[in-house]
Design a protein around this motif. Structure first.
Motif, mmCIF file in Angstrom:
data_model
loop_
_atom_site.group_PDB
_atom_site.id
_atom_site.type_symbol
_atom_site.label_atom_id
_atom_site.label_comp_id
_atom_site.label_asym_id
_atom_site.label_seq_id
_atom_site.Cartn_x
_atom_site.Cartn_y
_atom_site.Cartn_z
ATOM 1 N N ILE A 203 0.851 -1.188 0.000
ATOM 2 C CA ILE A 203 0.000 0.000 0.000
ATOM 3 C C ILE A 203 0.884 1.233 0.000
ATOM 4 C CG2 ILE A 203 -1.779 1.295 1.228
ATOM 5 C CD1 ILE A 203 -2.729 -1.290 2.469
ATOM 6 N N LEU A 204 0.730 2.087 -1.016
ATOM 7 C CA LEU A 204 1.413 3.374 -1.067
ATOM 8 C C LEU A 204 0.466 4.440 -0.521
ATOM 9 C CD1 LEU A 204 3.222 3.671 -4.541
ATOM 10 C CD2 LEU A 204 4.256 3.269 -2.305
ATOM 11 N N VAL A 206 -0.026 8.441 -0.424
ATOM 12 C CA VAL A 206 0.456 9.644 -1.106
ATOM 13 C C VAL A 206 -0.401 10.839 -0.702
ATOM 14 C CG1 VAL A 206 1.249 8.249 -3.058
ATOM 15 C CG2 VAL A 206 -1.009 9.321 -3.160
ATOM 16 N N THR A 290 5.089 7.987 1.578
ATOM 17 C CA THR A 290 5.894 8.735 0.618
ATOM 18 C C THR A 290 5.974 10.196 1.023
ATOM 19 O OG1 THR A 290 3.978 9.201 -0.803
ATOM 20 C CG2 THR A 290 5.212 7.181 -1.235
ATOM 21 N N LYS A 308 6.823 4.154 -7.312
ATOM 22 C CA LYS A 308 5.886 3.093 -7.652
ATOM 23 C C LYS A 308 6.522 2.080 -8.610
ATOM 24 C CE LYS A 308 1.128 2.360 -9.224
ATOM 25 N NZ LYS A 308 1.378 1.466 -10.359
ATOM 26 N N GLU A 312 7.375 -1.987 -7.838
ATOM 27 C CA GLU A 312 6.768 -3.019 -8.680
ATOM 28 C C GLU A 312 7.770 -4.038 -9.199
ATOM 29 O OE1 GLU A 312 4.750 -0.542 -11.490
ATOM 30 O OE2 GLU A 312 2.823 -0.716 -10.449
ATOM 31 N N VAL A 317 1.708 -3.135 -6.946
ATOM 32 C CA VAL A 317 1.245 -2.287 -5.846
ATOM 33 C C VAL A 317 -0.263 -2.471 -5.749
ATOM 34 C CG1 VAL A 317 0.960 0.078 -5.031
ATOM 35 C CG2 VAL A 317 3.115 -0.620 -6.114
ATOM 36 N N GLU A 319 -2.561 -1.134 -3.454
ATOM 37 C CA GLU A 319 -3.371 0.039 -3.133
ATOM 38 C C GLU A 319 -2.513 1.294 -3.226
ATOM 39 O OE1 GLU A 319 -6.601 0.328 -2.305
ATOM 40 O OE2 GLU A 319 -7.251 -1.613 -1.505
ATOM 41 N N VAL A 320 -3.103 2.355 -3.769
ATOM 42 C CA VAL A 320 -2.510 3.696 -3.693
ATOM 43 C C VAL A 320 -3.566 4.589 -3.059
ATOM 44 C CG1 VAL A 320 -1.506 5.641 -4.915
ATOM 45 C CG2 VAL A 320 -1.094 3.306 -5.743
ATOM 46 N N VAL A 343 -0.068 8.392 -10.546
ATOM 47 C CA VAL A 343 -0.222 7.029 -10.033
ATOM 48 C C VAL A 343 -1.707 6.693 -10.034
ATOM 49 C CG1 VAL A 343 1.868 6.929 -8.628
ATOM 50 C CG2 VAL A 343 -0.205 7.941 -7.679
ATOM 51 N N ILE A 345 -4.746 5.961 -8.487
ATOM 52 C CA ILE A 345 -5.345 6.013 -7.154
ATOM 53 C C ILE A 345 -6.413 4.931 -7.037
ATOM 54 C CG2 ILE A 345 -6.558 7.457 -5.488
ATOM 55 C CD1 ILE A 345 -3.800 8.483 -6.144
ATOM 56 N N THR A 346 -6.371 4.180 -5.944
ATOM 57 C CA THR A 346 -7.385 3.142 -5.724
ATOM 58 C C THR A 346 -8.370 3.510 -4.622
ATOM 59 O OG1 THR A 346 -5.978 1.971 -4.129
ATOM 60 C CG2 THR A 346 -5.770 1.343 -6.457
#
Length: 399
Positions: A203-204, A206, A290, A308, A312, A317, A319-320, A343, A345-346
């Motif tokens: 999970i990123l 941001v 981040t 990202k 990978e 990845v 989730e963002v 990126v 976004i999720t």
């Protein structure tokens, strides 16, 4: 007479000499074991002055401790440095998600509920004319619902009010609840991807500076631990002073390990190492914080894309999550749009949503990004982050 005196003197001299001779003999002969010692006090060492001969400065006193005492007192009673990694039995137990949802609804209901109260007051009027409907739309815009969603909701409410009528406050509440719930869209999948087969879920997190991104990352870790997940944190915000320390402190409270790098080091390298550590430890989730980005700075946004891509190399990845400050309103939508271009976004985390004056931002950001709001922050407490639930949120808006 004179002769008599001379004889007496000679006799005294002879007696004194005999006594001296006996004393000299007794010193030269060894003393038998049965013979008592001459003195019970030991004689002073020739190389060490006696206590009476020591100077006052050399004597141990209450003000001048001995060498042994001073050594003991010099030992610190507490460690000189603080270790951020707590012992397993000292870790905190985060509140479960179920309890947070209940507290969420209660807190929103107690807050200044301008949106819900205002809409209900307008819709419960005896006469719903064009001016009233314009007031409804203006109130929705003030709450940052957005122009298009506000117009849609007004048209929907107007049609239903003409067909069904709003004779009572309960009628108005029912129509408004159904309309708002449709805008919030309860059918969206708001579940977090926190584990997967073959490796940890990544999970990123941001967002721009000032949205509470690092704090939110720590709170997400608590939420995951409360759900029984094992977590590794990646402190990839290497540009802000003390960001890594802050994240490590959050992690240590719940027993999560933090991977960090040198200050102003390569964020992508830290993120890569964090995922690697997560794989080695076999954890469920790797959560990467981040650096806060200004959405107007293309160089910083490119750096985020690099993070990202490097991550990978280990795998996808999952989730963002974009952290947005709910009080920024439409400016938050601009930020969201630019981040989505860099990126994928999720999901969105809305912070500072402990008042409902800007609650409409939930609708607006979902429309803008086409992704759901997954988490909302409702205060400064460590467990004031909760999974978003459409029904509870709308009910809180309406009081």
């Amino acid at each position: 007479m004179i002769i008599f005196v001379v004889i007496v003197v000679i006799a005294l001299l002879l007696a004194g000499g005999g006594l001296a001779f006996q004393r000299s003999r007794s010193r030269g002969l060894p003393r038998s074991p049965s013979q008592p010692p001459l003195s019970s006090k030991p004689s002073a060492s020739p190389t060490e002055p006696s206590r009476a001969e020591q100077s006052p400065a050399a004597r141990p006193t209450a003000a001048t401790p001995t060498a042994e005492a001073s050594t003991t007192e010099a030992l610190p009673t507490e460690p000189s440095t603080v270790d951020t990694a707590l012992e397993p039995d000292a870790t905190e137990v985060p509140e479960p998600a179920a309890g947070r949802l209940t507290r969420l609804r209660a807190r929103l209901a107690r807050s200044e509920n301008a949106l819900g109260k205002g809409l209900l007051a307008l819709l419960s009027k005896d006469k719903l004319d064009d001016d009233t409907w314009q007031d409804v739309e203006d109130l929705l815009l003030t709450a940052d619902v957005g122009v298009a969603p506000a117009a849609e909701l007004v048209e929907r409410l107007k049609t239903r009010a003409m067909v069904e009528g709003t004779r009572t406050l309960d009628d108005a509440r029912r129509l408004l609840r159904e309309g708002l719930l449709e805008l919030v869209d309860p059918g969206l999948d708001r579940a977090l991807m926190t584990s997967r087969v073959g490796g940890p879920a990544v999970i990123l997190v941001v967002g721009v500076n000032g949205t509470g991104k690092t704090t939110t990352c720590g709170k997400i870790a608590r939420l995951l631990v409360a759900d029984g997940k094992s977590v590794v944190l990646g402190a990839a915000d290497t540009f802000r002073a003390a960001a890594a320390d802050q994240l490590e402190t959050w992690g240590s409270r719940v027993g999560a390990q933090t991977v960090r790098g040198p200050e102003e080091g390569d964020p992508a390298s830290v993120a890569f190492d964090a995922v690697k550590k997560g794989i080695e430890l076999g954890v469920d989730t790797v959560l990467i914080d981040t650096a806060g980005r200004l959405h107007t700075k293309s160089g910083l946004m490119d750096e985020l894309g690099k993070v990202k891509r490097v991550v990978e190399k280990h795998g996808p990845v999952d989730e963002v999550l974009l952290v947005l400050d709910a009080t920024t309103g439409q400016n938050g939508l601009i930020q969201a749009r630019v981040f989505a271009e860099v990126v994928a976004i999720t999901g969105v985390v809305l912070t500072k949503l402990d008042g409902t004056a800007k609650g409409g931002i939930v609708v607006a950001v979902q429309r803008e990004l086409g992704v759901p709001v997954k988490l909302i922050g409702l205060g400064e407490g460590p467990d004031d982050l909760a999974p978003f639930e459409a029904d509870a949120f709308v009910d809180a808006l309406l009081g």
